[in-house]
Design an enzyme around this catalytic site. Structure first.
Site, mmCIF file in Angstrom:
data_model
loop_
_atom_site.group_PDB
_atom_site.id
_atom_site.type_symbol
_atom_site.label_atom_id
_atom_site.label_comp_id
_atom_site.label_asym_id
_atom_site.label_seq_id
_atom_site.Cartn_x
_atom_site.Cartn_y
_atom_site.Cartn_z
ATOM 1 C CD GLN A 181 -3.604 -4.557 6.513
ATOM 2 O OE1 GLN A 181 -3.706 -3.489 5.913
ATOM 3 N NE2 GLN A 181 -3.950 -5.705 5.967
ATOM 4 C CE LYS A 187 -3.787 -2.464 2.201
ATOM 5 N NZ LYS A 187 -4.482 -2.897 3.417
ATOM 6 C CG ASP A 205 -10.185 -0.014 5.571
ATOM 7 O OD1 ASP A 205 -9.992 -0.520 4.458
ATOM 8 O OD2 ASP A 205 -9.530 -0.296 6.589
HETATM 9 N N1 GUN Z 1 -6.984 -6.698 6.000
HETATM 10 C C1 GUN Z 1 -7.235 -7.349 4.835
HETATM 11 N N2 GUN Z 1 -7.894 -6.542 3.967
HETATM 12 C C2 GUN Z 1 -8.053 -5.359 4.599
HETATM 13 C C3 GUN Z 1 -8.671 -4.123 4.198
HETATM 14 O O1 GUN Z 1 -9.210 -3.955 3.100
HETATM 15 N N3 GUN Z 1 -8.636 -3.134 5.135
HETATM 16 C C4 GUN Z 1 -8.070 -3.303 6.370
HETATM 17 N N4 GUN Z 1 -8.105 -2.276 7.216
HETATM 18 N N5 GUN Z 1 -7.497 -4.437 6.758
HETATM 19 C C5 GUN Z 1 -7.485 -5.457 5.875
#
Ligand code: GUN
Length: 298
Positions: A97, A53, A120
């Protein structure tokens, strides 16, 4: 037409659209969209996702802030970090995350993020807006799946979409998105989960089958209707293949039956990251709009 739905190339196309938006925001308004990603602990898969990311952010000319907190971080310390990021004008999007260590309430954490920075789409305000058909931020994986279908010329309207999995990150928001009256929606949606009876009888009804259950190669060829489109959200490491990723779908068997299918890796994963970048750009534009809409001082 290839049977493979190529998430990598669609994600690259979206990244270049986001890049153009980032350039415009910088050149015309002096704003650099900023994304903060907070990771608690050392889960190797989460570390990989977080670093992908950050790299993509930098590649597109955005500001990236990665906060890595130790596994024994308390909930109150994490909430204090979020409070600080909420107030930081250089940060437009905040992502914590998941999964978090079991001691920490994911709900209290997502509830604490400023809903205007919630890239998110997990804050109750944004989840509620999605349910009402007035989306502000849509969770990245469901949004990525819909974009991937539309840009791969898979018709959605009127189709029967069966989603296996009801998580807050994927299955539930996707079921809402695809049932809304709009470009990504107008589908007939069925959600299956761990309590569903005779799962195969339901998955065999799907024109579009989306699988997000986190169980390696669980969906077999005989669970899929011939000609169905299959979207595999799973990312399960295969120890016997040096940790290479395998999906929730048995690829060889299912691709013999399906008309189109996403690979793992290279299907949904790159789309999730591309959507995170687009949501961050959207957050920066919202911040700009709230600045220019503000009444000027008398
Ligand atoms: N863990 C796996 N996919 C995601 C996501 O799209 N957002 C977040 N915050 N954690 C994740």
């Amino acid at each position: 037409m290839s049977k493979l739905i190529d998430g990598k190339s669609v994600a690259a196309q979206i990244q270049s659209e986001v890049q153009a938006g980032v350039d415009e925001l910088r050149d015309e308004h002096g704003i650099i969209p900023g994304l903060a990603v907070v990771l608690v602990g050392d889960d190797p898969a989460s570390r990989t996702y977080v670093s992908m990311k950050a790299k993509t952010c930098v590649k597109l000319g955005m500001h990236s802030l990665n906060e890595h907190l130790p596994a024994d971080t308390s909930e109150s310390v994490l909430l204090a970090h979020i409070d600080r990021l909420n107030l930081d004008p250089s940060i437009h999007g905040i992502l914590v995350q998941l999964p978090l260590p079991a001691r920490i309430s994911a709900h209290r954490v997502t509830d604490r993020i400023d809903p205007l920075k919630d890239v998110d789409g997990l804050h109750p305000e944004n989840a509620g807006l999605l349910c009402l058909g007035r989306p502000r931020f849509i969770p990245c994986t469901p949004l990525g799946i819909c974009e991937l279908l539309v840009r791969s010329n898979v018709p959605i309207k009127g189709r029967h979409v069966v989603i296996v999995g009801r998580s807050n990150l994927v299955g539930r928001p996707l079921s809402i998105l695809m049932s809304l009256r709009h470009e990504f929606g107008d589908a007939t949606v069925t959600v299956c989960h761990s309590a569903s009876q005779d799962l195969a009888a339901v998955t065999r009804l799907a024109d579009i089958l989306v699988v997000a259950i986190g169980r390696r190669e669980y969906i077999r060829g005989n669970m899929v209707k011939p000609g169905a489109v299959v979207i595999d959200v799973g990312t399960n490491p295969a120890p016997e293949a040096g940790g290479k990723l395998r999906g929730d779908v048995a690829f060889d068997e299912v691709s013999a039956v399906a008309s189109r299918i996403t690979p793992v890796p290279g299907g949904v994963g790159p789309m999730t990251i591309a959507m995170l970048m687009r949501n961050t750009l959207h957050a920066a534009r919202l911040a700009l709009a709230s600045r220019t809409d503000a009444p000027s001082p008398a």
